[in-house]
Design a protein around this motif. Structure first.
Motif, PDB file in Angstrom:
ATOM      1  N   MET A 180      14.252  18.031 -24.776  1.00  0.00           N
ATOM      2  CA  MET A 180      13.992  17.230 -25.970  1.00  0.00           C
ATOM      3  C   MET A 180      13.827  15.762 -25.599  1.00  0.00           C
ATOM      4  O   MET A 180      12.910  15.082 -26.056  1.00  0.00           O
ATOM      5  N   ALA A 181      14.751  15.278 -24.762  1.00  0.00           N
ATOM      6  CA  ALA A 181      14.704  13.870 -24.355  1.00  0.00           C
ATOM      7  C   ALA A 181      13.405  13.563 -23.617  1.00  0.00           C
ATOM      8  O   ALA A 181      12.764  12.526 -23.864  1.00  0.00           O
ATOM      9  N   ARG A 182      12.991  14.444 -22.722  1.00  0.00           N
ATOM     10  CA  ARG A 182      11.754  14.222 -21.980  1.00  0.00           C
ATOM     11  C   ARG A 182      10.534  14.218 -22.892  1.00  0.00           C
ATOM     12  O   ARG A 182       9.546  13.528 -22.626  1.00  0.00           O
ATOM     13  N   ALA A 183      10.619  14.996 -23.984  1.00  0.00           N
ATOM     14  CA  ALA A 183       9.498  15.084 -24.923  1.00  0.00           C
ATOM     15  C   ALA A 183       9.484  13.937 -25.927  1.00  0.00           C
ATOM     16  O   ALA A 183       8.571  13.838 -26.743  1.00  0.00           O
ATOM     17  N   GLY A 184      10.499  13.083 -25.881  1.00  0.00           N
ATOM     18  CA  GLY A 184      10.528  11.933 -26.786  1.00  0.00           C
ATOM     19  C   GLY A 184      11.571  11.982 -27.866  1.00  0.00           C
ATOM     20  O   GLY A 184      11.699  11.050 -28.665  1.00  0.00           O
ATOM     21  N   GLY A 185      12.346  13.073 -27.939  1.00  0.00           N
ATOM     22  CA  GLY A 185      13.420  13.146 -28.921  1.00  0.00           C
ATOM     23  C   GLY A 185      13.523  14.499 -29.585  1.00  0.00           C
ATOM     24  O   GLY A 185      12.694  15.390 -29.362  1.00  0.00           O
ATOM     25  N   GLY A 186      14.559  14.652 -30.400  1.00  0.00           N
ATOM     26  CA  GLY A 186      14.783  15.897 -31.108  1.00  0.00           C
ATOM     27  C   GLY A 186      16.048  15.810 -31.928  1.00  0.00           C
ATOM     28  O   GLY A 186      16.692  14.751 -31.995  1.00  0.00           O
ATOM     29  N   ALA A 187      16.402  16.915 -32.550  1.00  0.00           N
ATOM     30  CA  ALA A 187      17.593  16.969 -33.402  1.00  0.00           C
ATOM     31  C   ALA A 187      18.354  18.253 -33.129  1.00  0.00           C
ATOM     32  O   ALA A 187      17.754  19.336 -33.043  1.00  0.00           O
ATOM     33  N   ILE A 188      19.654  18.124 -32.999  1.00  0.00           N
ATOM     34  CA  ILE A 188      20.539  19.275 -32.823  1.00  0.00           C
ATOM     35  C   ILE A 188      21.520  19.290 -33.983  1.00  0.00           C
ATOM     36  O   ILE A 188      22.128  18.258 -34.307  1.00  0.00           O
ATOM     37  N   VAL A 189      21.660  20.448 -34.609  1.00  0.00           N
ATOM     38  CA  VAL A 189      22.588  20.618 -35.725  1.00  0.00           C
ATOM     39  C   VAL A 189      23.570  21.720 -35.362  1.00  0.00           C
ATOM     40  O   VAL A 189      23.174  22.863 -35.117  1.00  0.00           O
ATOM     41  N   ASN A 190      24.847  21.378 -35.311  1.00  0.00           N
ATOM     42  CA  ASN A 190      25.900  22.351 -35.041  1.00  0.00           C
ATOM     43  C   ASN A 190      26.564  22.781 -36.340  1.00  0.00           C
ATOM     44  O   ASN A 190      26.563  22.034 -37.327  1.00  0.00           O
ATOM     45  N   LEU A 191      27.167  23.959 -36.313  1.00  0.00           N
ATOM     46  CA  LEU A 191      27.909  24.443 -37.476  1.00  0.00           C
ATOM     47  C   LEU A 191      29.397  24.390 -37.192  1.00  0.00           C
ATOM     48  O   LEU A 191      29.883  25.024 -36.247  1.00  0.00           O
ATOM     49  N   GLY A 192      30.108  23.600 -37.996  1.00  0.00           N
ATOM     50  CA  GLY A 192      31.565  23.563 -37.929  1.00  0.00           C
ATOM     51  C   GLY A 192      32.158  24.443 -39.017  1.00  0.00           C
ATOM     52  O   GLY A 192      31.558  25.440 -39.423  1.00  0.00           O
ATOM     53  N   SER A 193      33.298  24.039 -39.545  1.00  0.00           N
ATOM     54  CA  SER A 193      33.920  24.781 -40.641  1.00  0.00           C
ATOM     55  C   SER A 193      35.026  23.943 -41.265  1.00  0.00           C
ATOM     56  O   SER A 193      35.720  23.198 -40.567  1.00  0.00           O
TER      57      SER A 193
ATOM     58  N   GLU B 121      14.607  11.612 -42.655  1.00  0.00           N
ATOM     59  CA  GLU B 121      15.512  10.896 -43.560  1.00  0.00           C
ATOM     60  C   GLU B 121      16.851  10.563 -42.906  1.00  0.00           C
ATOM     61  O   GLU B 121      17.516   9.608 -43.301  1.00  0.00           O
ATOM     62  N   SER B 122      17.242  11.350 -41.921  1.00  0.00           N
ATOM     63  CA  SER B 122      18.535  11.135 -41.265  1.00  0.00           C
ATOM     64  C   SER B 122      18.376  10.477 -39.901  1.00  0.00           C
ATOM     65  O   SER B 122      19.249  10.621 -39.045  1.00  0.00           O
ATOM     66  N   SER B 123      17.313   9.727 -39.708  1.00  0.00           N
ATOM     67  CA  SER B 123      17.029   9.155 -38.385  1.00  0.00           C
ATOM     68  C   SER B 123      18.097   8.179 -37.909  1.00  0.00           C
ATOM     69  O   SER B 123      18.194   7.907 -36.708  1.00  0.00           O
ATOM     70  N   PHE B 124      18.923   7.657 -38.821  1.00  0.00           N
ATOM     71  CA  PHE B 124      19.983   6.721 -38.452  1.00  0.00           C
ATOM     72  C   PHE B 124      21.355   7.397 -38.473  1.00  0.00           C
ATOM     73  O   PHE B 124      22.388   6.734 -38.455  1.00  0.00           O
ATOM     74  N   VAL B 125      21.365   8.728 -38.492  1.00  0.00           N
ATOM     75  CA  VAL B 125      22.610   9.500 -38.554  1.00  0.00           C
ATOM     76  C   VAL B 125      22.858  10.148 -37.200  1.00  0.00           C
ATOM     77  O   VAL B 125      22.070  10.965 -36.742  1.00  0.00           O
ATOM     78  N   HIS B 126      23.955   9.781 -36.559  1.00  0.00           N
ATOM     79  CA  HIS B 126      24.315  10.296 -35.241  1.00  0.00           C
ATOM     80  C   HIS B 126      25.796  10.652 -35.212  1.00  0.00           C
ATOM     81  O   HIS B 126      26.648   9.863 -35.648  1.00  0.00           O
ATOM     82  N   GLY B 127      26.116  11.827 -34.703  1.00  0.00           N
ATOM     83  CA  GLY B 127      27.504  12.198 -34.446  1.00  0.00           C
ATOM     84  C   GLY B 127      28.356  12.421 -35.670  1.00  0.00           C
ATOM     85  O   GLY B 127      29.585  12.384 -35.584  1.00  0.00           O
ATOM     86  N   THR B 128      27.746  12.695 -36.801  1.00  0.00           N
ATOM     87  CA  THR B 128      28.510  12.899 -38.019  1.00  0.00           C
ATOM     88  C   THR B 128      28.746  14.379 -38.279  1.00  0.00           C
ATOM     89  O   THR B 128      27.988  15.236 -37.824  1.00  0.00           O
ATOM     90  N   VAL B 129      29.810  14.669 -39.005  1.00  0.00           N
ATOM     91  CA  VAL B 129      30.054  16.019 -39.511  1.00  0.00           C
ATOM     92  C   VAL B 129      29.928  15.942 -41.027  1.00  0.00           C
ATOM     93  O   VAL B 129      30.739  15.291 -41.689  1.00  0.00           O
TER      94      VAL B 129
END
Length: 254
Positions: free
Chosen positions: A132-145, A231-239
């Motif tokens: 993703m980084a090599r391609a210019g970026g991306g988004a990862i979404v994890n599932l918590g609980s 829309e969430s481009s300024f959102v990092h590391g949040t749950v």
């Protein structure tokens, strides 16, 4: 109105039922090409057919994410191939929930739950985030609980794995964010597909919350679209808590 994920590619693990299926369908409805991953080819075809019937694009890639680095790498490679050379969005959703007490949990179960819920997404992220980084970026979404932060008397093993995923979300945001890869998580409340005319035993855990009901998978899917989109481009590391207020508002017994 333009679709929010038009032209992007996505891999959703555990996408053959419940929350994972809802996320895959929502991504496709917003224009993404989606790899639906899971163990059941039959259920995978059902999801792909449902997406296709609505004019979306999806492919099924079978994967048994047993926690081995090899299984995670194999899924990353095949999904990347199917999606034409890149994965823009990764959703780490696949997981198992034994629901036992601590004393009823044996070592084999412990190892399996951590393998599926933590090791598999760890090595899948390790395989996909650098690309993703090599391609210019991306988004990862994890599932918590929600039970990662609000204890209940059963499910200690499962809740600890979800706590691990929420911690990894923050660590990965710090590690990969400067390279253009946003990493965030969703913490669902009690979420089950709607079943008309029946009340699930888990409904009791949502009584007295602001929502006063269980959630449905589409509520989590909507949050996943937001975290994957611009829309969430300024959102990092949040749950992001999507739990009807279960963990944030005092529940007064009636």
């Amino acid at each position: 109105m333009p679709m929010r994920l038009e032209g992007r590619t996505a891999l959703v693990t555990g996408a053959t039922s419940n929350i994972g299926r809802a996320i895959a369908e929502a991504f496709a409805a917003e224009g993404a090409r989606v790899v639906v991953s899971g163990r059941s080819a039959e259920r995978g075809r059902e999801v792909v057919d449902a997406v296709s019937a609505r004019g979306g694009r999806a492919d099924f890639v079978r994967a048994d994410l047993d926690g081995s680095a090899a299984a995670s790498r194999a899924l990353a490679e095949e999904a990347t191939r199917v999606l034409g050379g890149r994965v823009d969005i990764l959703v780490n959703n696949a997981g198992v929930y034994p629901g036992d007490t601590t004393l009823a949990t044996d070592e084999q179960t412990f190892d399996r739950v951590y393998a599926v819920n933590v090791k598999a997404p760890f090595f899948l992220t390790a395989a996909i985030a650098p690309a993703m980084a090599r391609a210019g970026g991306g988004a990862i979404v994890n599932l918590g609980s929600w039970i990662a932060r609000l204890g209940i008397p059963v499910g200690a093993l499962y809740s600890s794995t979800k706590g691990a995923m929420e911690t990894l979300t923050r660590a990965w945001a710090a590690e990969f964010g400067p390279q253009g890869v946003r990493v965030n998580a969703i913490s669902p409340g009690v979420v089950l597909p709607a079943a008309a005319g029946t009340e699930h035993p888990a409904e009791a855990m949502m009584k007295g919350t602001p929502a006063n009901r269980m959630g449905t998978p589409d509520a989590i899917a909507n949050a996943a679209v937001y975290l994957a989109a611009d829309e969430s481009s300024f959102v990092h590391g949040t749950v992001l808590d999507v739990d009807g207020g279960r963990t944030t508002v005092a529940v007064i017994a009636g």
